[in-house]
Design a protein around this motif. Structure first.
Motif, PDB file in Angstrom:
ATOM      1  N   HIS A 177      -9.049  48.765 -29.668  1.00  0.00           N
ATOM      2  CA  HIS A 177      -8.842  49.727 -28.592  1.00  0.00           C
ATOM      3  C   HIS A 177      -7.370  49.790 -28.189  1.00  0.00           C
ATOM      4  CE1 HIS A 177     -10.040  52.413 -25.443  1.00  0.00           C
ATOM      5  NE2 HIS A 177      -9.499  51.661 -24.507  1.00  0.00           N
ATOM      6  N   GLY A 178      -6.915  51.005 -27.950  1.00  0.00           N
ATOM      7  CA  GLY A 178      -5.540  51.221 -27.530  1.00  0.00           C
ATOM      8  C   GLY A 178      -5.416  52.506 -26.754  1.00  0.00           C
ATOM      9  N   PRO A 179      -4.208  52.885 -26.357  1.00  0.00           N
ATOM     10  CA  PRO A 179      -4.011  54.092 -25.559  1.00  0.00           C
ATOM     11  C   PRO A 179      -4.164  55.356 -26.391  1.00  0.00           C
ATOM     12  CG  PRO A 179      -1.895  53.142 -26.125  1.00  0.00           C
ATOM     13  CD  PRO A 179      -2.936  52.169 -26.614  1.00  0.00           C
ATOM     14  N   TYR A 180      -4.425  56.446 -25.699  1.00  0.00           N
ATOM     15  CA  TYR A 180      -4.440  57.764 -26.333  1.00  0.00           C
ATOM     16  C   TYR A 180      -3.087  58.404 -26.071  1.00  0.00           C
ATOM     17  CZ  TYR A 180      -5.779  62.579 -27.389  1.00  0.00           C
ATOM     18  OH  TYR A 180      -5.845  63.841 -27.919  1.00  0.00           O
TER      19      TYR A 180
ATOM     20  N   ASP B 120     -10.879  53.760 -20.536  1.00  0.00           N
ATOM     21  CA  ASP B 120     -11.839  52.709 -20.823  1.00  0.00           C
ATOM     22  C   ASP B 120     -12.437  52.902 -22.211  1.00  0.00           C
ATOM     23  OD1 ASP B 120     -11.463  51.385 -18.436  1.00  0.00           O
ATOM     24  OD2 ASP B 120     -13.080  52.452 -17.411  1.00  0.00           O
TER      25      ASP B 120
ATOM     26  N   ALA C  15       1.465  57.355 -22.599  1.00  0.00           N
ATOM     27  CA  ALA C  15       0.330  56.588 -23.122  1.00  0.00           C
ATOM     28  C   ALA C  15      -0.755  56.533 -22.052  1.00  0.00           C
ATOM     29  CB  ALA C  15       0.779  55.181 -23.505  1.00  0.00           C
ATOM     30  N   ARG C  16      -1.927  57.048 -22.393  1.00  0.00           N
ATOM     31  CA  ARG C  16      -3.035  57.081 -21.425  1.00  0.00           C
ATOM     32  C   ARG C  16      -4.074  56.029 -21.810  1.00  0.00           C
ATOM     33  NH1 ARG C  16      -4.762  63.228 -21.491  1.00  0.00           N
ATOM     34  NH2 ARG C  16      -3.725  63.246 -23.527  1.00  0.00           N
ATOM     35  N   TYR C  17      -4.313  55.114 -20.894  1.00  0.00           N
ATOM     36  CA  TYR C  17      -5.227  54.003 -21.139  1.00  0.00           C
ATOM     37  C   TYR C  17      -6.585  54.305 -20.523  1.00  0.00           C
ATOM     38  CZ  TYR C  17      -1.208  51.338 -22.754  1.00  0.00           C
ATOM     39  OH  TYR C  17      -0.109  50.905 -23.452  1.00  0.00           O
TER      40      TYR C  17
END
Length: 250
Positions: A87-90, A108, A104-106
């Motif tokens: 899992h990582g940011p979009y 869930d 960077a959008r984190y």
């Protein structure tokens, strides 16, 4: 998945013709369910995953109407195995998304119930077969999954595409209807690269599916309004972005 391998190959050839011809294609819910042998129980269980989405806190317009999660899968060519990325940011460039890009959008991560759904697996395998057929070769695919819930109430309408008419910087983009509750609006509009409308469709039933070639089209969805403002109102969809591994479309 014994039934799916042969069934997918049979039906994907029909669907890909429309995608190649028009650069978009629509599959109604009854066909999706029948082609992929999806049960009503599987649909209901998948719909419940949208109750676990969390507030999108990165909205450039300040809206509080969007709930979501995010994750990525990897599918190798000539394989039906799907691998979950760490899992990582979009991240989108501000060129692609002028409202929310460039940061960077984190979000869930996707839930186990979501990832284990036979609906998700069958849809992913079907789309990968369609896209392989449309490109004329088997591909390694990066698959980004965006389950969205858009709310509407007496204070604000919901905006499924707050960035307006856009593309996503991927190879193919798909929207799968999950549920509509007490809303009107939400019409998908597909245009060519000169913003000329090619197709308009309101996804209504669970498993209504629309796909598009992201390089040759742009898309947006009209706002949604509550039919009865004092009742729960939402539009639940799954947006699935396929990119050929190693390609960069930004």
């Amino acid at each position: 998945m014994d039934f799916t391998v042969e069934r997918i190959k049979e039906y994907s050839s029909l669907f890909k013709r429309e995608l190649i011809k028009h650069h978009y294609a629509f599959l109604n819910a009854s066909e999706t369910q029948r082609w992929l042998d999806i049960s009503e129980r599987d649909i209901k269980n998948f719909q419940q995953c949208w109750d676990e989405l969390t507030l999108d806190q990165y909205m450039g317009d300040g809206g509080t109407y969007r709930y979501r999660r995010y994750g990525q899968l990897q599918k190798s060519k000539n394989s039906t195995c799907l691998t979950l990325h760490e899992h990582g940011p979009y991240i989108q460039s501000s060129t692609i998304n002028q409202l929310n890009g460039g940061v960077a959008r984190y979000f869930d991560p996707l839930t186990k119930q979501f990832l284990m759904s036979p609906v998700l697996e069958k849809i992913i395998l079907f789309l990968s077969e369609v896209y392989d057929a449309a490109t004329g070769m088997a591909n390694d695919w990066n698959i980004r999954l965006h389950p969205y819930r858009i709310l509407a109430n007496e204070r604000e309408n919901g905006k499924p595409t707050p960035e307006g008419l856009h593309r996503d910087g991927v190879t193919y983009i798909a929207t799968l209807m999950i549920n509509r509750v007490n809303i009107e609006g939400g019409t998908t509009i597909i245009t060519d690269n000169h913003s000329q409308i090619l197709y308009e469709k309101t996804l209504i039933l669970p498993l209504d599916l629309i796909v598009a070639d992201d390089a040759l089209t742009m898309h947006e969805v009209s706002s949604v309004q509550a039919c009865y403002p004092n009742k729960v109102s939402c539009r639940d969809v799954l947006v699935i972005a396929f990119t050929i591994q190693g390609e960069q479309h930004d």
